[in-house]
Design a protein around this motif. Structure first.
Motif, PDB file in Angstrom:
ATOM      1  N   VAL A 267      21.052 -41.711 -25.867  1.00 22.37           N
ATOM      2  CA  VAL A 267      22.353 -41.920 -26.527  1.00 22.37           C
ATOM      3  C   VAL A 267      22.131 -42.415 -27.960  1.00 22.37           C
ATOM      4  O   VAL A 267      22.760 -41.911 -28.905  1.00 22.37           O
ATOM      5  CB  VAL A 267      23.215 -42.916 -25.708  1.00 22.37           C
ATOM      6  N   GLU A 268      21.214 -43.358 -28.135  1.00 24.62           N
ATOM      7  CA  GLU A 268      20.911 -43.880 -29.489  1.00 24.62           C
ATOM      8  C   GLU A 268      20.422 -42.755 -30.403  1.00 24.62           C
ATOM      9  O   GLU A 268      20.856 -42.620 -31.547  1.00 24.62           O
ATOM     10  CB  GLU A 268      19.807 -44.953 -29.412  1.00 24.62           C
ATOM     11  N   PHE A 269      19.518 -41.954 -29.868  1.00 20.61           N
ATOM     12  CA  PHE A 269      18.921 -40.854 -30.635  1.00 20.61           C
ATOM     13  C   PHE A 269      19.988 -39.859 -31.089  1.00 20.61           C
ATOM     14  O   PHE A 269      20.047 -39.467 -32.256  1.00 20.61           O
ATOM     15  CB  PHE A 269      17.862 -40.170 -29.745  1.00 20.61           C
ATOM     16  N   LEU A 270      20.863 -39.479 -30.174  1.00 23.44           N
ATOM     17  CA  LEU A 270      21.894 -38.483 -30.495  1.00 23.44           C
ATOM     18  C   LEU A 270      22.933 -39.066 -31.460  1.00 23.44           C
ATOM     19  O   LEU A 270      23.386 -38.375 -32.381  1.00 23.44           O
ATOM     20  CB  LEU A 270      22.569 -37.977 -29.214  1.00 23.44           C
ATOM     21  N   ALA A 271      23.285 -40.326 -31.251  1.00 26.03           N
ATOM     22  CA  ALA A 271      24.279 -40.952 -32.134  1.00 26.03           C
ATOM     23  C   ALA A 271      23.723 -41.078 -33.552  1.00 26.03           C
ATOM     24  O   ALA A 271      24.428 -40.869 -34.537  1.00 26.03           O
ATOM     25  CB  ALA A 271      24.676 -42.323 -31.585  1.00 26.03           C
ATOM     26  N   LYS A 272      22.433 -41.400 -33.636  1.00 17.48           N
ATOM     27  CA  LYS A 272      21.789 -41.510 -34.952  1.00 17.48           C
ATOM     28  C   LYS A 272      21.774 -40.168 -35.666  1.00 17.48           C
ATOM     29  O   LYS A 272      21.898 -40.091 -36.887  1.00 17.48           O
ATOM     30  CB  LYS A 272      20.349 -42.023 -34.755  1.00 17.48           C
ATOM     31  N   LYS A 273      21.624 -39.100 -34.902  1.00 19.98           N
ATOM     32  CA  LYS A 273      21.635 -37.753 -35.494  1.00 19.98           C
ATOM     33  C   LYS A 273      23.051 -37.243 -35.771  1.00 19.98           C
ATOM     34  O   LYS A 273      23.232 -36.152 -36.315  1.00 19.98           O
ATOM     35  CB  LYS A 273      20.942 -36.752 -34.547  1.00 19.98           C
ATOM     36  N   ARG A 274      24.040 -38.030 -35.333  1.00 22.39           N
ATOM     37  CA  ARG A 274      25.454 -37.656 -35.528  1.00 22.39           C
ATOM     38  C   ARG A 274      25.801 -36.336 -34.858  1.00 22.39           C
ATOM     39  O   ARG A 274      26.488 -35.495 -35.421  1.00 22.39           O
ATOM     40  CB  ARG A 274      25.780 -37.550 -37.041  1.00 22.39           C
ATOM     41  N   VAL A 275      25.275 -36.147 -33.641  1.00 21.06           N
ATOM     42  CA  VAL A 275      25.629 -34.934 -32.896  1.00 21.06           C
ATOM     43  C   VAL A 275      26.432 -35.335 -31.647  1.00 21.06           C
ATOM     44  O   VAL A 275      26.321 -36.475 -31.170  1.00 21.06           O
ATOM     45  CB  VAL A 275      24.374 -34.113 -32.488  1.00 21.06           C
ATOM     46  N   PRO A 276      27.246 -34.426 -31.124  1.00 13.64           N
ATOM     47  CA  PRO A 276      28.042 -34.742 -29.930  1.00 13.64           C
ATOM     48  C   PRO A 276      27.150 -35.075 -28.737  1.00 13.64           C
ATOM     49  O   PRO A 276      26.028 -34.566 -28.628  1.00 13.64           O
ATOM     50  CB  PRO A 276      28.832 -33.458 -29.666  1.00 13.64           C
ATOM     51  N   ILE A 277      27.657 -35.925 -27.872  1.00 13.12           N
ATOM     52  CA  ILE A 277      26.937 -36.309 -26.655  1.00 13.12           C
ATOM     53  C   ILE A 277      27.689 -35.742 -25.458  1.00 13.12           C
ATOM     54  O   ILE A 277      28.898 -35.962 -25.324  1.00 13.12           O
ATOM     55  CB  ILE A 277      26.816 -37.845 -26.562  1.00 13.12           C
ATOM     56  N   TYR A 278      26.990 -35.030 -24.619  1.00 17.65           N
ATOM     57  CA  TYR A 278      27.624 -34.416 -23.448  1.00 17.65           C
ATOM     58  C   TYR A 278      28.228 -35.526 -22.567  1.00 17.65           C
ATOM     59  O   TYR A 278      27.551 -36.522 -22.275  1.00 17.65           O
ATOM     60  CB  TYR A 278      26.579 -33.607 -22.672  1.00 17.65           C
ATOM     61  N   PRO A 279      29.492 -35.383 -22.174  1.00 20.36           N
ATOM     62  CA  PRO A 279      30.172 -36.483 -21.462  1.00 20.36           C
ATOM     63  C   PRO A 279      29.408 -37.014 -20.253  1.00 20.36           C
ATOM     64  O   PRO A 279      29.430 -38.220 -19.975  1.00 20.36           O
ATOM     65  CB  PRO A 279      31.501 -35.858 -21.036  1.00 20.36           C
ATOM     66  N   GLN A 280      28.728 -36.130 -19.542  1.00 21.05           N
ATOM     67  CA  GLN A 280      27.998 -36.592 -18.345  1.00 21.05           C
ATOM     68  C   GLN A 280      26.852 -37.545 -18.711  1.00 21.05           C
ATOM     69  O   GLN A 280      26.476 -38.401 -17.907  1.00 21.05           O
ATOM     70  CB  GLN A 280      27.476 -35.369 -17.590  1.00 21.05           C
ATOM     71  N   THR A 281      26.317 -37.412 -19.917  1.00 24.65           N
ATOM     72  CA  THR A 281      25.282 -38.354 -20.370  1.00 24.65           C
ATOM     73  C   THR A 281      25.875 -39.757 -20.505  1.00 24.65           C
ATOM     74  O   THR A 281      25.239 -40.753 -20.131  1.00 24.65           O
ATOM     75  CB  THR A 281      24.700 -37.887 -21.721  1.00 24.65           C
TER      76      THR A 281
END
Ligand SMILES: [Fe+2]
Ligand SMILES: [Fe+2]
Length: 195
Positions: free
Chosen positions: A165-179
């Motif tokens: 979650v940290e990695f994806l948020a830092k990249k500013r990309v959407p996070i799949y809801p199930q994650t």
């Protein structure tokens, strides 16, 4: 199918570096299964071995599977990272019929291996964590993940999910809801070992 036949089929679908990763996940999954008392370590090993079988499929193949099996159309908005698990398991079901017949739990674990879920079975957790800590992984934080996985499978799921979650948020990309659901379901397990 013999082990040699399974390996040959896997090798025909993924590049050499991914094949090596798959062998690493096979080994790590077997070890986690023994450590945490999963009933059939060889089933865990096979799930680990095949977890990325569908990772290098072209987008058109994921679209075919979504249409053919009537999966949620919204999946088409997501990339390979999400699709190779949530859709790719159907490719494994097609190419390895004995797995669906004898060990459908393997397909479930492969389906869940990148996004997790709020209701993971022990096998789901084993494959999810093995994918992250297998011996070929070298990213920052992998040693801490391995240490946590010595003690608690749930905490290892939580640690990996927090990092994702940290990695994806830092990249500013959407996070799949199930994650996010996985995060919410397991994050407390991590606080417990960090205290
Ligand atoms: Fe994967
Ligand atoms: Fe993987």
């Amino acid at each position: 199918m013999t082990r040699e036949e399974i390996l040959q089929q896997l090798r025909s679908q993924v590049k050499a570096s991914r094949y090596k990763h798959c062998l690493g996940v096979e080994k790590a999954a077997r070890e986690l299964a023994v450590r945490f008392g999963y009933e059939n370590p060889e089933v865990a090993a096979l799930a680990g071995l095949l977890h990325d079988y569908a990772k290098e499929q072209p987008q058109a193949e994921y679209l075919r599977l979504i249409d053919m099996y009537g999966l949620d159309e919204a999946l088409k908005d997501w990339g390979n990272n999400v699709l190779h698990g949530l859709v790719g398991w159907l490719k494994i079901k097609e190419d390895f019929p004995f797995i669906a017949q004898e060990h459908p739990e393997i397909l479930q674990a492969i389906k869940t291996h990148t996004v997790g879920s709020s209701t993971m079975s022990m096998l789901d957790k084993i494959v999810y964590v093995a994918d992250y800590i297998e011996e070929n992984r070298t990213f920052e934080g992998v040693d801490e993940a391995r240490k946590i996985a010595q003690r608690s499978l749930d905490a290892a799921v939580a640690f990996e999910t927090v990092r994702t979650v940290e990695f994806l948020a830092k990249k500013r990309v959407p996070i799949y809801p199930q994650t996010i659901e996985t995060y919410n379901a397991y994050v407390n397990a991590l606080t417990a070992v960090e205290e």
